[in-house]
Design a protein around this motif. Structure first.
Motif, PDB file in Angstrom:
ATOM      1  N   ARG A   1      11.230  24.954  20.999  1.00  0.00           N
ATOM      2  CA  ARG A   1      10.718  24.845  22.864  1.00  0.00           C
ATOM      3  C   ARG A   1      11.934  25.949  23.466  1.00  0.00           C
ATOM      4  NH1 ARG A   1      10.276  19.718  26.616  1.00  0.00           N
ATOM      5  NH2 ARG A   1      11.997  19.476  24.825  1.00  0.00           N
ATOM      6  N   SER A   2      12.841  26.234  22.746  1.00  0.00           N
ATOM      7  CA  SER A   2      14.534  26.905  23.112  1.00  0.00           C
ATOM      8  C   SER A   2      15.297  26.973  22.046  1.00  0.00           C
ATOM      9  CB  SER A   2      15.009  26.750  24.030  1.00  0.00           C
ATOM     10  OG  SER A   2      15.411  24.691  23.529  1.00  0.00           O
ATOM     11  N   LYS A   3      15.412  28.008  21.645  1.00  0.00           N
ATOM     12  CA  LYS A   3      16.592  28.006  20.039  1.00  0.00           C
ATOM     13  C   LYS A   3      17.637  27.008  20.689  1.00  0.00           C
ATOM     14  CE  LYS A   3      16.838  30.220  16.360  1.00  0.00           C
ATOM     15  NZ  LYS A   3      15.899  29.250  15.403  1.00  0.00           N
ATOM     16  N   CYS A   4      18.194  26.150  19.658  1.00  0.00           N
ATOM     17  CA  CYS A   4      19.342  25.552  19.082  1.00  0.00           C
ATOM     18  C   CYS A   4      20.501  26.895  19.056  1.00  0.00           C
ATOM     19  CB  CYS A   4      19.270  23.892  18.638  1.00  0.00           C
ATOM     20  SG  CYS A   4      17.766  23.513  18.899  1.00  0.00           S
TER      21      CYS A   4
ATOM     22  N   TYR B   1      23.057  26.477  17.576  1.00  0.00           N
ATOM     23  CA  TYR B   1      23.755  26.942  16.212  1.00  0.00           C
ATOM     24  C   TYR B   1      22.712  27.226  15.196  1.00  0.00           C
ATOM     25  CZ  TYR B   1      21.501  21.997  16.325  1.00  0.00           C
ATOM     26  OH  TYR B   1      20.182  20.877  16.218  1.00  0.00           O
ATOM     27  N   CYS B   2      21.052  27.668  15.657  1.00  0.00           N
ATOM     28  CA  CYS B   2      20.258  27.401  14.687  1.00  0.00           C
ATOM     29  C   CYS B   2      20.079  28.878  13.962  1.00  0.00           C
ATOM     30  CB  CYS B   2      19.404  26.832  14.977  1.00  0.00           C
ATOM     31  SG  CYS B   2      17.675  27.001  13.688  1.00  0.00           S
ATOM     32  N   ASN B   3      19.629  29.059  12.921  1.00  0.00           N
ATOM     33  CA  ASN B   3      19.519  30.750  12.431  1.00  0.00           C
ATOM     34  C   ASN B   3      18.105  30.304  11.884  1.00  0.00           C
ATOM     35  OD1 ASN B   3      20.138  32.909  13.106  1.00  0.00           O
ATOM     36  ND2 ASN B   3      20.943  33.257  11.013  1.00  0.00           N
ATOM     37  N   PHE B   4      17.330  29.493  11.711  1.00  0.00           N
ATOM     38  CA  PHE B   4      16.270  29.191  10.850  1.00  0.00           C
ATOM     39  C   PHE B   4      15.632  30.941  11.477  1.00  0.00           C
ATOM     40  CE2 PHE B   4      12.478  26.365  10.638  1.00  0.00           C
ATOM     41  CZ  PHE B   4      11.969  27.071   9.181  1.00  0.00           C
ATOM     42  N   ALA B   5      14.535  31.075  10.689  1.00  0.00           N
ATOM     43  CA  ALA B   5      13.133  31.762  11.416  1.00  0.00           C
ATOM     44  C   ALA B   5      12.359  31.081  12.230  1.00  0.00           C
ATOM     45  CB  ALA B   5      12.682  32.570   9.895  1.00  0.00           C
TER      46      ALA B   5
ATOM     47  N   GLY C   1       7.148  19.448   9.016  1.00  0.00           N
ATOM     48  CA  GLY C   1       8.524  20.250   9.751  1.00  0.00           C
ATOM     49  C   GLY C   1       8.363  21.703  10.332  1.00  0.00           C
ATOM     50  N   GLY C   2       9.845  21.839  10.794  1.00  0.00           N
ATOM     51  CA  GLY C   2       9.880  23.160  11.693  1.00  0.00           C
ATOM     52  C   GLY C   2      11.329  23.232  11.896  1.00  0.00           C
ATOM     53  N   GLY C   3      11.584  23.644  12.454  1.00  0.00           N
ATOM     54  CA  GLY C   3      10.336  24.238  14.145  1.00  0.00           C
ATOM     55  C   GLY C   3       9.590  22.316  14.714  1.00  0.00           C
ATOM     56  N   THR C   4       9.672  22.822  15.149  1.00  0.00           N
ATOM     57  CA  THR C   4       8.343  21.826  15.842  1.00  0.00           C
ATOM     58  C   THR C   4       7.246  21.558  16.088  1.00  0.00           C
ATOM     59  OG1 THR C   4      10.864  22.184  17.756  1.00  0.00           O
ATOM     60  CG2 THR C   4       8.711  20.699  18.748  1.00  0.00           C
ATOM     61  N   PRO C   5       6.856  21.049  15.267  1.00  0.00           N
ATOM     62  CA  PRO C   5       5.279  20.696  14.796  1.00  0.00           C
ATOM     63  C   PRO C   5       4.211  20.930  16.163  1.00  0.00           C
ATOM     64  CG  PRO C   5       6.285  19.871  12.744  1.00  0.00           C
ATOM     65  CD  PRO C   5       7.399  20.090  14.231  1.00  0.00           C
TER      66      PRO C   5
ATOM     67  N   ALA D   1      21.761  22.939  23.724  1.00  0.00           N
ATOM     68  CA  ALA D   1      20.319  24.183  24.706  1.00  0.00           C
ATOM     69  C   ALA D   1      18.754  23.172  24.096  1.00  0.00           C
ATOM     70  CB  ALA D   1      19.853  25.682  23.700  1.00  0.00           C
ATOM     71  N   ARG D   2      19.444  21.479  23.639  1.00  0.00           N
ATOM     72  CA  ARG D   2      18.009  20.744  23.486  1.00  0.00           C
ATOM     73  C   ARG D   2      17.390  20.684  25.111  1.00  0.00           C
ATOM     74  NH1 ARG D   2      16.664  20.291  18.450  1.00  0.00           N
ATOM     75  NH2 ARG D   2      15.578  19.161  19.090  1.00  0.00           N
ATOM     76  N   LEU D   3      16.038  20.136  25.078  1.00  0.00           N
ATOM     77  CA  LEU D   3      16.427  20.016  26.657  1.00  0.00           C
ATOM     78  C   LEU D   3      15.352  19.227  26.796  1.00  0.00           C
ATOM     79  CD1 LEU D   3      13.339  23.016  26.482  1.00  0.00           C
ATOM     80  CD2 LEU D   3      15.754  23.257  27.305  1.00  0.00           C
TER      81      LEU D   3
HETATM   82  S1  SF4 Z   1      14.403  24.881  14.013  1.00  0.00           S
HETATM   83 FE1  SF4 Z   1      15.169  22.881  14.816  1.00  0.00          FE
HETATM   84  S2  SF4 Z   1      17.121  23.109  14.929  1.00  0.00           S
HETATM   85 FE2  SF4 Z   1      16.083  25.371  14.868  1.00  0.00          FE
HETATM   86  S3  SF4 Z   1      15.890  25.623  16.774  1.00  0.00           S
HETATM   87 FE3  SF4 Z   1      14.459  24.891  16.480  1.00  0.00          FE
HETATM   88  S4  SF4 Z   1      14.447  22.487  16.679  1.00  0.00           S
HETATM   89 FE4  SF4 Z   1      16.692  23.781  16.699  1.00  0.00          FE
END
Ligand code: SF4
Length: 401
Positions: free
Chosen positions: A13-16, A18-22, A66-70, A138-140
């Protein structure tokens, strides 16, 4: 050794910070395109595995989205995905089926879709029950929303719930961390995961920690010592509450350990689909003479590249690499590694590579040996990466989720 099936859903939903996952924020049309690609990969997997000498041992006994946010997928896409997965791979009737969810995304329609497709476990990315801390990265969601979602899941019949917490978030203090632990325990969920904040240096927070600044609250990130102390507090508090540690970051009431995640640490076979997904399958007998113990596949972690081409990396795992993995994965578990099992499986290889390292790490107080069982000590858990590095040889293997 039953198979585990993993699907990576890189939508958030939004980008945390601390995260740089794709992962990122995508439209419903893009999600549909991604699901179509996953379905076509599932259909092609059997042929791909055979071509690379890997065996798919069915039935599977776990599925993990998993994800991300399934839980952000539209309900019809979520159903389509799980329907096709079940069409392609045989699944045990009592399989564990987990979906990672962000608090605040669990609408009635999503919960209905989960139930229709046999989902019986939910993992909630809570991170903190203190709204200011969650918002700072940035958690909602809010604490209130999280508690409502847990109730909602339970009413729908999904009571096997995990709560993720992060130690070391901006603004976190000893008191606020204890508050989050209190809340997690009070919910009565049977599983809690505790991670120490890992900031990707290419994330917004990571760049600010290096360069300085206040926009992403880098100046309020607790130091490493305090974060380690918080992790130890979680260990004490959760164990005392009957949510016992079974893996470095995972705690569960008896019988609620994550069946799917245990596969990674015990080297059971798994198949992954989607961006940055990994698979490990046993090698077919014809590889025995080449000393190939298992075969790993990995997809790219680049979303655009993933969609534009089938881009699977294949790596053969030798017996020596399998031995290393058995140590650095198995030692993550509190039950430790059985040297009797290792000796039986790897014979002379163990004597050549493993026993000297174990003696050395035991002398340093990082491992504890009791008969044939070797475990991390409490200090070893805090310095686990140092311990695991000792078991990794020079041959490069694929990264492991
Ligand atoms: S993958 Fe997880 S940690 Fe990264 S932006 Fe999405 S919810 Fe946040």
């Amino acid at each position: 050794m039953p198979l585990g099936l993993y699907i990576s859903i890189p939508f958030c939903r939004s980008k945390c910070t601390y995260c740089n996952f794709a992962s990122g924020v995508f439209s419903a049309a893009q999600m549909g395109q991604y699901v179509d690609r996953l379905v076509s990969d599932m259909r092609a997997m059997r042929g791909f595995a055979a071509e690379h000498g890997a065996e798919i041992l069915e039935p599977a006994d776990s599925i993990y989205l998993g994800g991300g946010t399934p839980s952000l997928l539209p309900p019809d896409q979520l159903k389509k995905l799980l329907f096709n997965l079940r069409q392609e791979f045989a699944l045990l009737p009592k399989a564990e089926v987990t979906v990672e969810c962000a608090p605040g995304t669990l609408t009635d329609a999503i919960i209905q879709a989960l139930l229709t497709r046999g989902v019986n476990r939910a993992s909630l990315g809570v991170q903190s029950f203190v709204d200011k801390e969650a918002a700072s990265v940035a958690r909602l969601h809010t604490r209130e929303k999280t508690l409502q979602d847990i109730e909602h899941l339970r009413r729908a019949g999904i009571s096997n719930i995990n709560v993720d917490l992060i130690a070391g978030l901006p603004h976190q203090t000893r008191e606020s961390w204890n508050y989050s632990l209190d809340e997690a325990i009070a919910t009565g969920v049977p599983h809690v995961s505790v991670y120490m904040l890992e900031v990707d240096e290419d994330s917004r927070l990571g760049r600010e920690l290096i360069a300085g600044g206040t926009r992403y609250h880098a100046h309020f990130v607790p130091d490493e010592d305090l974060t380690a102390e918080m992790y130890e507090t979680a260990w004490d508090r959760l164990n005392s509450a009957g949510i016992r540690q079974y893996e470095i970051s995972n705690f569960a009431r008896e019988g609620y350990e994550s069946r799917h995640n245990l596969k990674y640490w015990t080297r059971q076979p798994y198949l992954g689909f989607g961006v940055d997904a990994h698979s490990m399958l046993p090698a077919k007998a014809r590889f025995a003479e080449e000393d190939v113990e298992s075969v790993r596949f990995a997809t790219t972690d680049n979303y655009d590249r993933f969609l534009s081409a089938p881009d699977l990396t294949v790596a053969k795992v030798t017996s020596a690499q399998a031995l290393e993995e058995s140590f650095f994965l198995g030692l993550r578990l509190n039950r430790g590694v059985s040297l009797a099992v290792i000796r039986e499986r790897f014979g002379p290889l163990f004597h050549a590579h493993g026993s000297v390292i174990i003696d050395d790490l035991t002398a340093q107080g990082l491992l504890h040996r009791e008969g044939d069982i070797v475990r991390l000590t409490p200090r070893g858990r805090l310095l686990s990466n140092e311990v695991f590095e000792r078991f990794v040889g020079e041959e490069e293997s694929l990264p492991i989720r």
